[in-house]
Design a protein around this motif. Structure first.
Motif, PDB file in Angstrom:
ATOM      1  N   TYR A  10      -7.389  -1.039 -42.611  1.00  0.00           N
ATOM      2  CA  TYR A  10      -6.115  -1.749 -42.483  1.00  0.00           C
ATOM      3  C   TYR A  10      -4.915  -0.851 -42.726  1.00  0.00           C
ATOM      4  O   TYR A  10      -3.790  -1.219 -42.422  1.00  0.00           O
ATOM      5  N   LEU A  11      -5.169   0.368 -43.270  1.00  0.00           N
ATOM      6  CA  LEU A  11      -4.058   1.299 -43.484  1.00  0.00           C
ATOM      7  C   LEU A  11      -3.833   2.201 -42.273  1.00  0.00           C
ATOM      8  O   LEU A  11      -2.696   2.455 -41.892  1.00  0.00           O
ATOM      9  N   GLN A  12      -4.920   2.695 -41.665  1.00  0.00           N
ATOM     10  CA  GLN A  12      -4.799   3.666 -40.586  1.00  0.00           C
ATOM     11  C   GLN A  12      -5.428   3.218 -39.274  1.00  0.00           C
ATOM     12  O   GLN A  12      -5.344   3.930 -38.279  1.00  0.00           O
ATOM     13  N   GLY A  13      -6.065   2.059 -39.287  1.00  0.00           N
ATOM     14  CA  GLY A  13      -6.703   1.589 -38.060  1.00  0.00           C
ATOM     15  C   GLY A  13      -5.729   1.401 -36.920  1.00  0.00           C
ATOM     16  O   GLY A  13      -6.097   1.522 -35.742  1.00  0.00           O
ATOM     17  N   ALA A  14      -4.470   1.135 -37.254  1.00  0.00           N
ATOM     18  CA  ALA A  14      -3.450   0.948 -36.222  1.00  0.00           C
ATOM     19  C   ALA A  14      -3.315   2.172 -35.330  1.00  0.00           C
ATOM     20  O   ALA A  14      -3.005   2.050 -34.136  1.00  0.00           O
TER      21      ALA A  14
ATOM     22  N   MET B 232     -11.288  -7.498 -48.982  1.00  0.00           N
ATOM     23  CA  MET B 232     -10.783  -6.409 -48.152  1.00  0.00           C
ATOM     24  C   MET B 232     -11.339  -6.493 -46.737  1.00  0.00           C
ATOM     25  O   MET B 232     -10.672  -6.101 -45.771  1.00  0.00           O
ATOM     26  N   LEU B 233     -12.577  -6.998 -46.620  1.00  0.00           N
ATOM     27  CA  LEU B 233     -13.154  -7.204 -45.293  1.00  0.00           C
ATOM     28  C   LEU B 233     -12.345  -8.249 -44.532  1.00  0.00           C
ATOM     29  O   LEU B 233     -12.037  -8.073 -43.344  1.00  0.00           O
ATOM     30  N   ILE B 234     -12.006  -9.335 -45.216  1.00  0.00           N
ATOM     31  CA  ILE B 234     -11.176 -10.375 -44.593  1.00  0.00           C
ATOM     32  C   ILE B 234      -9.825  -9.799 -44.181  1.00  0.00           C
ATOM     33  O   ILE B 234      -9.332 -10.052 -43.069  1.00  0.00           O
ATOM     34  N   ALA B 235      -9.223  -8.988 -45.081  1.00  0.00           N
ATOM     35  CA  ALA B 235      -7.926  -8.380 -44.783  1.00  0.00           C
ATOM     36  C   ALA B 235      -8.019  -7.418 -43.603  1.00  0.00           C
ATOM     37  O   ALA B 235      -7.109  -7.342 -42.764  1.00  0.00           O
ATOM     38  N   SER B 236      -9.133  -6.688 -43.513  1.00  0.00           N
ATOM     39  CA  SER B 236      -9.317  -5.732 -42.408  1.00  0.00           C
ATOM     40  C   SER B 236      -9.454  -6.455 -41.073  1.00  0.00           C
ATOM     41  O   SER B 236      -8.875  -6.036 -40.062  1.00  0.00           O
ATOM     42  N   ILE B 237     -10.236  -7.540 -41.067  1.00  0.00           N
ATOM     43  CA  ILE B 237     -10.381  -8.328 -39.842  1.00  0.00           C
ATOM     44  C   ILE B 237      -9.035  -8.922 -39.440  1.00  0.00           C
ATOM     45  O   ILE B 237      -8.646  -8.905 -38.260  1.00  0.00           O
ATOM     46  N   PHE B 238      -8.331  -9.448 -40.423  1.00  0.00           N
ATOM     47  CA  PHE B 238      -6.985  -9.982 -40.209  1.00  0.00           C
ATOM     48  C   PHE B 238      -6.070  -8.916 -39.600  1.00  0.00           C
ATOM     49  O   PHE B 238      -5.335  -9.169 -38.636  1.00  0.00           O
ATOM     50  N   ASN B 239      -6.147  -7.697 -40.148  1.00  0.00           N
ATOM     51  CA  ASN B 239      -5.309  -6.602 -39.676  1.00  0.00           C
ATOM     52  C   ASN B 239      -5.666  -6.175 -38.251  1.00  0.00           C
ATOM     53  O   ASN B 239      -4.776  -5.941 -37.416  1.00  0.00           O
TER      54      ASN B 239
ATOM     55  N   TYR C 147      -0.210  -5.116 -28.412  1.00  0.00           N
ATOM     56  CA  TYR C 147      -0.202  -5.453 -26.984  1.00  0.00           C
ATOM     57  C   TYR C 147       1.192  -5.883 -26.529  1.00  0.00           C
ATOM     58  O   TYR C 147       1.651  -5.511 -25.442  1.00  0.00           O
ATOM     59  N   TYR C 148       1.882  -6.660 -27.369  1.00  0.00           N
ATOM     60  CA  TYR C 148       3.200  -7.186 -26.994  1.00  0.00           C
ATOM     61  C   TYR C 148       4.361  -6.300 -27.459  1.00  0.00           C
ATOM     62  O   TYR C 148       5.385  -6.211 -26.766  1.00  0.00           O
ATOM     63  N   PHE C 149       4.209  -5.647 -28.632  1.00  0.00           N
ATOM     64  CA  PHE C 149       5.355  -4.923 -29.211  1.00  0.00           C
ATOM     65  C   PHE C 149       5.090  -3.442 -29.476  1.00  0.00           C
ATOM     66  O   PHE C 149       5.909  -2.774 -30.102  1.00  0.00           O
ATOM     67  N   SER C 150       3.943  -2.930 -29.044  1.00  0.00           N
ATOM     68  CA  SER C 150       3.608  -1.523 -29.183  1.00  0.00           C
ATOM     69  C   SER C 150       3.632  -1.088 -30.658  1.00  0.00           C
ATOM     70  O   SER C 150       3.103  -1.790 -31.513  1.00  0.00           O
ATOM     71  N   SER C 151       4.245   0.063 -30.961  1.00  0.00           N
ATOM     72  CA  SER C 151       4.215   0.594 -32.323  1.00  0.00           C
ATOM     73  C   SER C 151       4.968  -0.288 -33.315  1.00  0.00           C
ATOM     74  O   SER C 151       4.654  -0.302 -34.504  1.00  0.00           O
ATOM     75  N   ILE C 152       5.965  -1.034 -32.851  1.00  0.00           N
ATOM     76  CA  ILE C 152       6.673  -1.988 -33.716  1.00  0.00           C
ATOM     77  C   ILE C 152       5.694  -3.067 -34.193  1.00  0.00           C
ATOM     78  O   ILE C 152       5.705  -3.475 -35.366  1.00  0.00           O
ATOM     79  N   GLY C 153       4.831  -3.512 -33.304  1.00  0.00           N
ATOM     80  CA  GLY C 153       3.823  -4.500 -33.665  1.00  0.00           C
ATOM     81  C   GLY C 153       2.858  -3.987 -34.714  1.00  0.00           C
ATOM     82  O   GLY C 153       2.440  -4.732 -35.608  1.00  0.00           O
ATOM     83  N   ALA C 154       2.508  -2.694 -34.620  1.00  0.00           N
ATOM     84  CA  ALA C 154       1.618  -2.098 -35.618  1.00  0.00           C
ATOM     85  C   ALA C 154       2.257  -2.118 -37.003  1.00  0.00           C
ATOM     86  O   ALA C 154       1.583  -2.370 -38.011  1.00  0.00           O
ATOM     87  N   ALA C 155       3.546  -1.838 -37.066  1.00  0.00           N
ATOM     88  CA  ALA C 155       4.263  -1.858 -38.340  1.00  0.00           C
ATOM     89  C   ALA C 155       4.294  -3.260 -38.939  1.00  0.00           C
ATOM     90  O   ALA C 155       4.084  -3.444 -40.143  1.00  0.00           O
ATOM     91  N   ILE C 156       4.563  -4.261 -38.093  1.00  0.00           N
ATOM     92  CA  ILE C 156       4.591  -5.654 -38.565  1.00  0.00           C
ATOM     93  C   ILE C 156       3.215  -6.065 -39.096  1.00  0.00           C
ATOM     94  O   ILE C 156       3.098  -6.713 -40.145  1.00  0.00           O
TER      95      ILE C 156
ATOM     96  N   THR D 138      -0.402  -7.624 -43.513  1.00  0.00           N
ATOM     97  CA  THR D 138      -1.713  -7.409 -44.133  1.00  0.00           C
ATOM     98  C   THR D 138      -1.571  -7.120 -45.622  1.00  0.00           C
ATOM     99  O   THR D 138      -2.365  -7.612 -46.437  1.00  0.00           O
ATOM    100  N   GLU D 139      -0.571  -6.318 -45.999  1.00  0.00           N
ATOM    101  CA  GLU D 139      -0.354  -6.017 -47.414  1.00  0.00           C
ATOM    102  C   GLU D 139      -0.040  -7.287 -48.201  1.00  0.00           C
ATOM    103  O   GLU D 139      -0.522  -7.475 -49.319  1.00  0.00           O
TER     104      GLU D 139
END
Length: 417
Positions: free
Chosen positions: A232-236, A367-374, A383-392, A397-398
């Motif tokens: 969830y930290l670097q998967g983006a 953390m597994l739930i949080a990772s799936i959520f992320n 898909y919709y907002f590119s790198s901005i979406g990754a930041a959101i 997730t945090e």
């Protein structure tokens, strides 16, 4: 020993670890900046993608035994030596498996040399040695050596990268070679201490047969916690590369460097310094655990808010100063990411306590739930907002993880103290 002397000793150790880790964070920050400035945004995206993959693989060497050692020695003390022979076998076995994955990646990656990718992977083994040897020093409460082993990798990489730039040989391939060289030197540096640690003799002459599966059952929850944290930290980064390409990875990675530098603070306090003590207090001093939870959360929230305000207000200036006009798109990403800081700081406080006793398994489930959520959020928002979406997705997730961790502590852990 008087309370004053004990306090002075803790303060000295804390300052040593803090200084070493902050210097390491500064060197890592400067290294990433120099690489980003001397590569195109797309090339920096390629570099970040391959580096992220190796960051995922490094903890797989040993499958969490460095963290398990802290728990074992906190609970069993000198008797924990019994885990060392089988620990060596697990490290060798998992190293072979990781090497196999690295070879497959090198064979299937386009536009990068097979040999270069293999050499670059030495960074992964260097990181593993740092974690394993670092745990040895934590167990021995040798914080001076612990700080040194944490600082050396970042110092080496910065030094080699600067030499490459000074010689006018800047380029993606040479920077990857720099990381490989640093990994190789770190393995050489830590090998002797690590081998001596593995070769400790048990206090009892009675031979105890421990199988790899026995150790895996103990260490797997710790590995899972660290691995899911990375997801969830670097998967983006990996999802960005898959959906929208290396250039957007470059923008996001350039922004995330600032967040990663700030995250070092709670990591030093809890994972690097307090965790060995937390394991002991969890079994022998419940009052201290309660105080650490209450005071730690308040302190982390206060510190997190300070960093949030500073980073938000200065983001335009520092991105332009450090990266230049090419990374203008990273400014908004930094502004969004900084809202994750207070929640991450609190999660570090609560999560460290939940790593003690037998709660790490429950923590892993959250953390597994949080990772799936992320992951789901990243696929949708990228898909919709590119790198901005990754930041959101990172910020949400945090928040989500912090709420779950605090709920677990209050509803279960605190009631049994």
């Amino acid at each position: 020993m008087s309370f004053q002397r004990v306090f002075q000793s803790y303060l000295k150790d804390t300052l040593i670890v803090l200084l070493g880790t902050l210097l390491g964070a500064l060197f890592a920050f400067l290294t990433q900046i120099q690489i980003a400035r001397n590569l195109t945004v797309a090339q920096y995206g390629i570099f970040s993608t391959q580096l992220t993959l190796l960051n995922f693989l490094a903890p797989c060497i040993g499958m969490g035994i460095s963290a398990f050692w802290l728990k074992a020695y906190g609970e069993e003390q000198e008797k924990a030596v019994r885990w060392m022979p089988i620990s060596l076998k697990l490290v060798l076995l998992t190293s072979c498996l990781v090497l196999g994955i690295i070879i497959i990646n090198a064979l299937t990656t386009k536009n990068l040399s097979f040999i270069i990718l293999l050499f670059f992977s030495l960074y992964c083994f260097g990181q593993s040695v740092v974690e394993l040897v670092g745990s040895k020093y934590q167990i021995e409460l040798n914080y001076k050596k612990f700080s040194i082993i944490q600082l050396i990798p970042h110092s080496l990489r910065l030094f080699i990268v600067l030499i490459i730039i000074i010689l006018g040989e800047s380029g993606l391939i040479n920077f990857m070679i720099a990381y490989g060289v640093s990994g190789f030197l770190i393995v050489l540096y830590g090998a002797k201490d690590l081998i001596n640690f593995f070769n400790q003799k048990a206090l009892s002459n009675k031979s105890e047969i421990i199988k790899i599966l026995d150790l895996l059952k103990k260490s797997f929850p710790f590995w899972s916690a660290g691995f899911l944290y990375l997801i969830y930290l670097q998967g983006a980064v990996l999802i960005l590369n898959f959906l929208v390409g290396a250039e957007q990875v470059g923008y996001y990675s350039a922004a995330f460097v600032f967040l990663a530098s700030v995250y070092i603070i709670p990591s030093v306090i809890y994972q690097k310094f307090l965790l060995p003590q937390l394991h002991k207090w969890a079994y022998h001093d419940n009052k201290k655990i309660k105080k650490v939870y209450s005071l730690g959360n308040k302190l982390m929230f206060f510190m997190g808010c300070i960093f949030l305000v500073i980073l938000y207000l200065s983001s335009d200036f520092i991105v332009d100063l450090i990266y230049g006009d090419d990374y203008y798109n990273s400014i908004l990403i930094v502004k969004i990411l900084c809202f994750a800081i207070p929640f991450k700081f609190i999660s570090s406080s609560v999560g460290a306590i939940l790593s003690t006793k037998d709660y790490v398994g429950r923590k892993v489930k959250l953390m597994l739930i949080a990772s799936i959520f992320n992951i789901l959020l990243n696929f949708i928002l990228i898909y919709y907002f590119s790198s901005i979406g990754a930041a959101i997705a990172t910020v949400l997730t945090e928040i989500f993880l912090m709420i779950m961790l605090m709920s677990l502590y209050k509803l279960s852990y605190a009631r049994k103290l």
